[in-house]
Design an enzyme around this catalytic site. Structure first.
Site, PDB file in Angstrom:
ATOM      1  N   CYS A  11       1.154  -0.832   0.006  1.00 56.57           N
ATOM      2  CA  CYS A  11       0.052   0.162  -0.012  1.00 56.57           C
ATOM      3  C   CYS A  11       1.121   1.069  -0.119  1.00 56.57           C
ATOM      4  O   CYS A  11       2.025   1.394   1.242  1.00 56.57           O
ATOM      5  CB  CYS A  11      -0.713  -0.017   1.492  1.00 56.57           C
ATOM      6  N   CYS A  14       0.682   3.291   3.137  1.00 61.19           N
ATOM      7  CA  CYS A  14       0.810   2.866   4.189  1.00 61.19           C
ATOM      8  C   CYS A  14       2.409   3.132   4.238  1.00 61.19           C
ATOM      9  O   CYS A  14       3.596   3.441   5.251  1.00 61.19           O
ATOM     10  CB  CYS A  14       0.819   1.193   4.000  1.00 61.19           C
ATOM     11  N   ASP A 391      32.545  22.667 -19.740  1.00 63.36           N
ATOM     12  CA  ASP A 391      33.686  23.005 -19.550  1.00 63.36           C
ATOM     13  C   ASP A 391      34.714  22.666 -20.854  1.00 63.36           C
ATOM     14  O   ASP A 391      33.798  21.155 -21.258  1.00 63.36           O
ATOM     15  CB  ASP A 391      34.317  21.930 -18.876  1.00 63.36           C
ATOM     16  N   ASP A 578      34.335  17.844 -15.216  1.00 60.69           N
ATOM     17  CA  ASP A 578      35.633  16.462 -15.342  1.00 60.69           C
ATOM     18  C   ASP A 578      36.600  16.492 -14.130  1.00 60.69           C
ATOM     19  O   ASP A 578      36.337  15.761 -13.004  1.00 60.69           O
ATOM     20  CB  ASP A 578      35.672  16.427 -16.452  1.00 60.69           C
ATOM     21  N   ASP A 582      36.875  21.793 -11.160  1.00 60.39           N
ATOM     22  CA  ASP A 582      35.482  21.760 -11.847  1.00 60.39           C
ATOM     23  C   ASP A 582      34.456  21.447 -10.733  1.00 60.39           C
ATOM     24  O   ASP A 582      33.430  22.040 -11.260  1.00 60.39           O
ATOM     25  CB  ASP A 582      35.162  20.915 -13.042  1.00 60.39           C
TER      26      ASP A 582
END
Length: 681
Positions: A11, A14, A391, A578, A582
């Site tokens: 449920c 629930c 980038d 990457d 960054d």
């Protein structure tokens, strides 16, 4: 943080009640229940109290670590038996209704037996929830509605409601279970063993037992259990489970392999570089499992909506059952029947079940194509993003630089300039630095000091000689007179403050970078490039790829400033990067996207979305998937509310029967679930 499998959780309301009740408990720092996977993630001081709280809300729910498939099959067979027995009795009671009605007890014996067989579980749950002061759940509402129908001598309808509801619940469980299995199959890449090599002998152990530096043997056909570097042998590996890339990859001595890859051909020996808990496969599983705890706006809306919707419909039912018969001096029976119809359709299960399932299916599908989304809220954010900032190096370009030329000044020779630059760059991990070292060959000299300046270059000292290797900005800061006339990336070299010349290094865009940008622009998004590289290089790459604008020669903090400015103009800004430099800008963006194959751990850890194979095109694919997810979510919301609204109106006017109301509840839920499962295709 601890995880539980919630067995017998059938449920959605629930699940919400369990989560809310746990959050109220002292000592519980975090609690999230994912109905789509039947899992509970909880951070609590007393886990026995967690179990007690769950049992208090739902007595039948059991907390387990592993769900056994055999037990599930037995439960399904038992459920089918209950439904069939009740259905046969219901059919007898309906077909031979007139004959049974003539014999007073017979009608009640047949139909009430059918009712009790199929409805006892629902009735018991309703009573239990009432004891726990949970009034507005579907079990209690159905119990009241059907007992009311029996009281006004509508026995066939009372049985029909319970029977159709139980059938609907069974079909719903099958659909949800199928989606759970499908989702888990997408990320079921966890290796179960490792062949540990010790003193020439190989023994099978759990991946968790292997330490960094150990040697493991991977045979053809086996999954690679931990991240590492090949020290013996060569092979072909299937990376599709990690990256979504179907093309196998050739690997040999010195190449890095990741856990979750499948060794296809030759036997290889791998030196482990990360423990199992830090391996690629563990990070993937952890990210996908935890993603559901970060809820999207639509999920939070449904949670709030459910709190008010059911009580409102119950209040309407109370008004209909009392006011009209008193006002118009009519019998109570037909108005009570109308009120009972409203009780049947008052549960918002279609929304509470299908919406979280849609997001989880989307996250599972993204994992299949090699993209890890860390939460359903980021699916929503991606959809609303109108500008993507990339980038350059390692993100839009390959980052695999090569030395293509050396220009000398002030009497220095080419070999000398390359040698000095290689010595200075020996300890740097920057792609340009690596290309210089690779061009020179093995560097044996050891520098006395080495200082890397982010966004500038390096300064090193060798036998009293100060070597500065870096970009134009560094030369200006060191007051070194220099020159540059080329459009490629240029690395200047200065020795003891004297300009020695420059090294020309070239980088090229990734194969799918231009396609990625075109797809994003087709979706109505603006694309910009934000890089620390020189303006000339940035301009060349930007023109080649077709980005709308670019920002060059930026330090890490200046990249953050650019994103801040963009956020003033656009509601949501995504940044794709990457490197470790960054990480700050990835964190500051509304949606931070990191390249996961070659990207730094810091960038991956802090990102909201991780692209496992470093392909920019996966960013545009993720955007398309996010938009499709949102379409399906709103389809479900609109459909469920429209159907329920229609049946509430029909029920109020006395034009809908109780069994039709069951369709408005269970039928709509099932249709919404099946619609959500389209995301897995």
């Amino acid at each position: 943080m601890k995880r539980y499998k919630l067995k017998n959780l059938d449920c959605a309301t629930c699940a919400l009640e369990i989560e809310e009740e746990l959050k109220k408990q002292d000592g519980v720092k975090f609690a999230a229940v994912n109905f789509a996977t039947s899992e509970l993630v909880v951070d609590a001081e007393d886990h026995e109290k967690v179990v007690e709280t769950v049992k208090k809300v739902e007595q039948e729910v059991e907390l387990e670590s592993i769900e056994k498939e055999e037990e599930l099959d037995v439960n399904k067979k038992r459920e089918i038996g209950i439904i069939l027995t009740s259905a046969i009795l219901f059919a007898i009671g309906t077909i031979f209704n007139e004959q049974l009605h003539a014999i007073f007890p017979a009608e009640y014996v047949v139909l009430l037996t059918s009712y009790i067989i199929v409805g006892w579980k629902i009735i018991w749950k309703g009573i239990t929830n009432l004891k726990n002061k949970v009034v507005f759940d579907e079990n209690f509402l159905l119990t009241i509605a059907t007992l009311g129908a029996i009281a006004i001598h509508e026995l066939p309808e009372a049985v029909a409601v319970m029977l159709f509801f139980r059938v609907g619940e069974f079909l719903q469980d099958l659909a949800v279970d199928k989606s759970r299995r499908a989702i888990k199959a997408l990320v079921e890449i966890k290796p179960t063993f490792a062949n540990l090599k010790v003193n020439g002998e190989v023994r099978r152990v759990k991946p968790e037992e292997v330490k960094v530096g150990d040697l493991i043997v991977v045979k053809p056909g086996e999954k690679i259990p931990l991240d590492g570097v090949i020290v013996e042998g060569n092979s072909v590996v299937d990376t599709s489970a990690l990256t979504g890339e179907s093309k196998p990859r050739d690997v040999a001595v010195g190449d890095e392999v990741l856990s979750g890859m499948v060794n296809i051909s030759g036997l290889i020996v791998v030196k482990v570089t990360r423990s199992f808990s830090e391996s690629a496969v563990s990070k993937i599983l952890k990210l996908v499992e935890e993603a559901s705890s970060r809820k999207a706006k639509a999920e939070r809306f449904i949670t709030r909506f459910a709190r008010y919707y059911t009580p409102a419909v119950i209040a309407l039912a109370a008004v209909i059952s009392t006011i009209p018969p008193i006002a118009f001096n009519e019998p109570f029976s037909p108005w009570i029947y109308r009120a009972l119809v409203l009780l049947v359709i008052s549960c918002p299960c279609a929304l509470v079940v299908s919406i979280p399932l849609s997001y989880f299916a989307s996250i599972g599908k993204a994992a299949r194509i090699g993209v890890l989304v860390k939460g359903s809220n980021y699916v929503d954010r991606l959809t609303s993003t109108r500008i993507f900032a990339f980038d350059k190096t390692g993100t839009l370009t390959k980052g695999s630089f090569k030395v293509v030329g050396i220009v000398t000044k002030n009497g220095f020779k080419e070999e000398e300039v390359l040698k000095l630059a290689a010595i200075a760059e020996k300890n740097s991990n920057h792609p340009i630095a690596k290309s210089i070292v690779e061009a020179y060959g093995e560097v044996r000299a050891e520098v006395k000091s080495h200082k890397e300046i982010p966004g500038r270059g390096v300064v090193a000292e060798l036998d009293g000689t100060k070597i500065a290797v870096g970009n134009d900005a560094m030369m200006h800061e060191l007051n070194v007179e220099h020159e540059c006339f080329r459009d490629e990336t240029v690395v200047h070299v200065a020795v003891n403050g004297k300009y020695a010349g420059y090294i020309i290094v070239s980088d090229e865009p990734k194969e799918d970078a231009k396609k990625a940008i075109e797809e994003l622009k087709k979706s109505g998004c603006k694309v910009v490039m934000v890089t620390g590289d020189s303006k000339r290089v940035a301009e060349r790459i930007a023109k080649e790829l077709g980005v709308d604008d670019f920002y060059a020669e930026l330090m890490p903090w200046q990249k953050v400033e650019v994103i801040e400015e963009l956020k003033k103009k656009y509601d949501s800004v995504a940044f794709v990067g990457d490197g470790i430099n960054d990480a700050p800008v990835i964190a500051r963006a509304d949606v931070g996207i990191a390249m996961g194959a070659m990207g730094s751990d810091a960038a991956i850890e802090i990102a909201d979305v991780v692209v496992m194979d470093d392909k920019p095109s996966k960013v545009s694919e993720s955007l398309k998937l996010s938009k499709r997810t949102q379409r399906i979510v709103w389809q479900n919301i609109t459909f469920a509310l429209a159907v329920k609204g229609i049946f509430i109106a029909l029920g109020s006017l006395g034009l809908a029967t109780m069994w039709e109301a069951v369709f408005a509840d269970v039928g709509v839920t099932l249709i919404a679930i099946l619609n959500s499962m389209r995301l897995l295709r």
